[in-house]
Design an enzyme around this catalytic site. Sequence first.
Site, short mmCIF file in Angstrom:
data_model
loop_
_atom_site.label_atom_id
_atom_site.label_comp_id
_atom_site.label_asym_id
_atom_site.label_seq_id
_atom_site.Cartn_x
_atom_site.Cartn_y
_atom_site.Cartn_z
N LYS A 52 9.60 45.62 22.66
CA LYS A 52 9.31 44.50 23.56
C LYS A 52 7.80 44.29 23.69
O LYS A 52 7.32 43.16 23.69
CB LYS A 52 9.95 44.75 24.93
CG LYS A 52 11.47 44.54 24.90
CD LYS A 52 12.18 45.15 26.09
CE LYS A 52 13.70 45.07 25.91
NZ LYS A 52 14.45 45.79 26.92
N GLN A 96 14.13 48.61 32.35
CA GLN A 96 14.90 49.07 31.19
C GLN A 96 16.10 49.89 31.67
O GLN A 96 15.93 50.87 32.40
CB GLN A 96 14.01 49.88 30.25
CG GLN A 96 14.70 50.34 28.99
CD GLN A 96 15.12 49.19 28.09
OE1 GLN A 96 14.36 48.26 27.86
NE2 GLN A 96 16.32 49.26 27.58
N ASP A 119 15.85 39.22 32.26
CA ASP A 119 17.04 39.80 31.62
C ASP A 119 18.29 38.97 31.88
O ASP A 119 19.29 39.09 31.18
CB ASP A 119 17.27 41.23 32.13
CG ASP A 119 16.80 42.29 31.14
OD1 ASP A 119 16.74 42.00 29.94
OD2 ASP A 119 16.49 43.41 31.57
#
Length: 279
Positions: A52, A96, A119
């Site tokens: 990322k 995460q 997300d």
Amino acid sequence: MTKIIDGKQISSQIKEELRDRVSALRSRGVEITLAVIIVGEDPASKVYVNNKKKACEFIGIRSLSYELPETTTEEELLQLIQDLNGRTDVNGILVQLPVPKHIDEQKIIHAIDPKKDVDGFHTQNVGSLCVGQKGFVSCTPAGIIQLLRRSDISIAGKECVVIGRSNIVGKPMALLMLQENATVTVCHSRTENLKEVCKRADILIVAIGKPRMITAEYVKEGAVVIDVGIHRDENNKLCGDVNYEDVAPHCSAITPVPGGVGPMTIAMLMNNCVSSVEA
């Protein structure tokens, strides 16, 4: 001849387009910042976070990295999220997953400002998807839609079967395919006659979490097969939920593992970051 859907190539194309959009924003004095939080030492999570960061660097997005020890308390993590929610220079926040067991994952997801939830996991964004309103869409399902569109695979009117009903892939995938005017069936561990149901599919999307479970017996001749799974087999080789060698000869198109759905997830995360300031 089976078409291999190249997720690496399509994701690279999207990232190039995003780089141009970021450059145009920067020329107007608009910067984009993504804050990435990782708790603990999970090796797979570290690889994802590193990928990322690389994608941010390529596209021109500033990334802030918060690498917290396994012993971080839920309260400390919630406080960090609250601080980032309040920062006007931070456009996207990503925690995460998975987080350590002593931290409530749902509480963490709901703590993120929905306008910074790149997300697409917050219930407000999921609700917007349900009713067809604007909001962040979960990155893997959004990436699959792009794979299909950019591979010139028509969705409208087709029979689509999604195997898996997770909040991150299965459910949003079904909603997105409905938005694209597919006729959608969602299968799961309690589905009876799974093979027969799958064999109806023009487009079969597999997110079941079991290595190489789906064989040619599940697949209609000429179907499009999208494999969301990623595992390491007994020889430490990457494989998906689909038995690729067995299934591929029967498909009109199929995604490989690796190099299929995986690269698209990060590309769509970057797309959500850029959309956060374009809105």
